[in-house]
Motif scaffolding. Structure first.
Motif, PDB file in Angstrom:
ATOM      1  N   UNK A  49       0.536  -1.285   0.026  1.00 52.76           N
ATOM      2  CA  UNK A  49       0.142  -0.058   0.034  1.00 52.76           C
ATOM      3  C   UNK A  49       0.946   1.368   0.057  1.00 52.76           C
ATOM      4  N   UNK A  50       1.912   1.104   0.757  1.00 53.10           N
ATOM      5  CA  UNK A  50       2.644   2.550   1.000  1.00 53.10           C
ATOM      6  C   UNK A  50       4.105   2.235   1.148  1.00 53.10           C
ATOM      7  N   UNK A  51       5.030   2.991   0.340  1.00 53.70           N
ATOM      8  CA  UNK A  51       6.482   2.844   0.520  1.00 53.70           C
ATOM      9  C   UNK A  51       7.046   4.163   0.812  1.00 53.70           C
ATOM     10  N   UNK A  52       7.780   4.178   1.790  1.00 58.87           N
ATOM     11  CA  UNK A  52       8.452   5.449   2.100  1.00 58.87           C
ATOM     12  C   UNK A  52      10.016   5.209   1.761  1.00 58.87           C
ATOM     13  N   UNK A  53      10.551   6.291   1.025  1.00 61.05           N
ATOM     14  CA  UNK A  53      12.014   6.273   0.579  1.00 61.05           C
ATOM     15  C   UNK A  53      12.738   6.971   1.380  1.00 61.05           C
ATOM     16  N   UNK A  54      13.519   6.522   2.352  1.00 61.57           N
ATOM     17  CA  UNK A  54      14.488   7.349   3.358  1.00 61.57           C
ATOM     18  C   UNK A  54      15.865   7.732   2.311  1.00 61.57           C
ATOM     19  N   UNK A  55      15.954   8.906   2.077  1.00 65.88           N
ATOM     20  CA  UNK A  55      16.828   9.499   0.960  1.00 65.88           C
ATOM     21  C   UNK A  55      17.564  10.635   1.531  1.00 65.88           C
ATOM     22  N   UNK A  73       6.658   3.500  -8.094  1.00 66.20           N
ATOM     23  CA  UNK A  73       5.021   3.649  -7.926  1.00 66.20           C
ATOM     24  C   UNK A  73       4.522   2.422  -8.586  1.00 66.20           C
ATOM     25  N   UNK A  74       5.404   1.629  -9.461  1.00 67.65           N
ATOM     26  CA  UNK A  74       4.767   0.331  -9.625  1.00 67.65           C
ATOM     27  C   UNK A  74       4.449  -0.706  -8.512  1.00 67.65           C
ATOM     28  N   UNK A  75       5.064  -0.246  -7.383  1.00 70.14           N
ATOM     29  CA  UNK A  75       4.990  -1.255  -6.297  1.00 70.14           C
ATOM     30  C   UNK A  75       4.001  -0.712  -5.167  1.00 70.14           C
ATOM     31  N   UNK A  76       3.409   0.611  -5.372  1.00 70.30           N
ATOM     32  CA  UNK A  76       2.607   1.021  -4.005  1.00 70.30           C
ATOM     33  C   UNK A  76       1.548   1.975  -4.666  1.00 70.30           C
ATOM     34  N   UNK A  77       0.671   2.101  -3.577  1.00 71.13           N
ATOM     35  CA  UNK A  77      -0.585   3.000  -4.000  1.00 71.13           C
ATOM     36  C   UNK A  77      -0.016   4.446  -3.498  1.00 71.13           C
ATOM     37  N   UNK A  78       0.644   4.566  -2.393  1.00 70.72           N
ATOM     38  CA  UNK A  78       1.155   5.840  -1.840  1.00 70.72           C
ATOM     39  C   UNK A  78       2.684   5.836  -1.663  1.00 70.72           C
ATOM     40  N   UNK A  79       3.276   7.031  -2.291  1.00 69.44           N
ATOM     41  CA  UNK A  79       4.674   7.003  -2.085  1.00 69.44           C
ATOM     42  C   UNK A  79       5.060   8.415  -1.141  1.00 69.44           C
ATOM     43  N   UNK A  80       5.840   7.900  -0.112  1.00 69.26           N
ATOM     44  CA  UNK A  80       6.513   9.275   0.355  1.00 69.26           C
ATOM     45  C   UNK A  80       8.094   9.258   0.558  1.00 69.26           C
ATOM     46  N   UNK A  81       8.523  10.357   0.788  1.00 69.18           N
ATOM     47  CA  UNK A  81      10.077  10.257   0.823  1.00 69.18           C
ATOM     48  C   UNK A  81      10.312  10.976   2.373  1.00 69.18           C
ATOM     49  N   UNK A  94      12.902  13.597  -7.177  1.00 71.62           N
ATOM     50  CA  UNK A  94      12.408  12.627  -6.612  1.00 71.62           C
ATOM     51  C   UNK A  94      11.147  12.874  -5.563  1.00 71.62           C
ATOM     52  N   UNK A  95      11.566  13.917  -4.922  1.00 71.74           N
ATOM     53  CA  UNK A  95      10.434  14.517  -3.677  1.00 71.74           C
ATOM     54  C   UNK A  95       9.269  14.996  -4.548  1.00 71.74           C
ATOM     55  N   UNK A  96       9.498  15.647  -5.556  1.00 73.61           N
ATOM     56  CA  UNK A  96       8.354  15.907  -6.307  1.00 73.61           C
ATOM     57  C   UNK A  96       7.384  14.978  -6.799  1.00 73.61           C
ATOM     58  N   UNK A  97       7.758  13.767  -7.032  1.00 73.35           N
ATOM     59  CA  UNK A  97       7.096  12.732  -7.347  1.00 73.35           C
ATOM     60  C   UNK A  97       6.478  11.849  -6.341  1.00 73.35           C
ATOM     61  N   UNK A  98       6.670  12.317  -5.131  1.00 73.74           N
ATOM     62  CA  UNK A  98       5.880  11.713  -4.035  1.00 73.74           C
ATOM     63  C   UNK A  98       4.656  12.398  -3.614  1.00 73.74           C
TER      64      UNK A  98
END
Length: 265
Positions: A49-55, A73-81, A94-98
């Motif tokens: 459902x949700x992936x966080x990228x620690x960047x 985004x192929x692997x999740x519904x919600x993406x956060x950085x 990358x942040x702008x795509x979260x």
């Protein structure tokens, strides 16, 4: 910190955030070499459902951030950085795509000014805006000269060092960065606030003179970026994890970058 302690940290952040956490930590320029390791790590995580990228990254190539966002985004519904300290230039893209960016008191984004390899010096990267500043400097010399002959010698010498093919390539990189920023903001970060897209794009791609300008969480939120303030236990865990990876990379000069997730243990 041993591997068990690191796993506890990763899983604790996942529990608080109700997400799957990936870590990308690097001091070398971001480029397409990260895509295969990222894909392998995402396959370990699986659809979720949700992936966080620690960047943590100081930026890199202009095309890579868009590919990173599309792949995650192929692997999740919600993406956060999650930005513990620095996500500059291409990393800010990358942040702008979260859907959101999670920032603490020391966290920084930066102007979107992609890096390109210098044509003559190996492993030397330069911000493409530097070329634009060079032309502005030449114009200033011409406009303010009191000795046309001397200024002509200076300007001719500078222009003779510039390859027109490279100039064109650098200009394309600037236009591409604006295009990517606007596309990502429209699709994701500002999809519910489309009137802000062009303003935020202009601010990030042409609003700062310094490549390293620190855009903190208050300024990012004021600009229109969807910022979540990390505080309390969550921030303590994020900062502890950052210090752990910083320690690893400061003692291992051979390391370029690494992906990690709790699922690998």
């Amino acid at each position: 910190m041993n591997e068990k302690q690191k796993k506890i940290l990763l899983e604790s952040i996942e529990t608080i955030r109700d997400s799957k956490l990936l870590v990308y930590f690097s001091y070398t320029p971001l480029d397409d070499s990260i895509l295969v390791p990222l894909y392998q790590e995402l396959n370990k995580v699986g659809k979720t459902q949700k992936i966080d990228l620690f960047l943590h990254s100081y930026g890199g190539a202009v095309d890579t951030p868009y590919k990173v966002v599309m792949l995650i985004r192929e692997f999740c519904e919600k993406f956060s950085v999650i930005v513990p300290f620095s996500a500059k230039s291409a990393a800010s893209m990358i942040v702008l795509g979260a859907d959101e960016v999670v920032m603490g008191p020391i966290s920084e984004l930066g102007p979107i000014d992609p890096l390109v390899k210098h044509p003559s010096y190996k492993d030397f990267w330069i911000p493409v805006q530097a070329l634009r500043c060079c032309f502005e400097y030449i114009e200033e010399i011409i406009d303010n000269t009191v000795n046309p002959e001397v200024s002509e010698i200076i300007v001719t010498s500078m222009l003779n060092k510039l390859d027109p093919w490279l100039i064109g390539d650098y200009e394309k990189a600037l236009k591409a960065s604006r295009q990517y920023a606007e596309s990502l903001l429209s699709k994701y970060m500002l999809k519910n606030d489309p009137e802000k897209v062009k303003t935020v794009t202009k601010n990030l791609t042409n609003g700062y003179f310094s490549h390293g300008y620190p855009i903190g969480r208050a300024e990012a939120r004021e600009m229109g970026i969807n910022v979540t303030y990390a505080q309390g236990e969550l921030w303590d865990l994020i900062w502890e994890l950052y210090l752990h990876y910083q320690s690893i990379f400061s003692h291992d000069s051979a390391s370029n970058f690494s992906f990690y997730s709790a699922g690998e243990f």
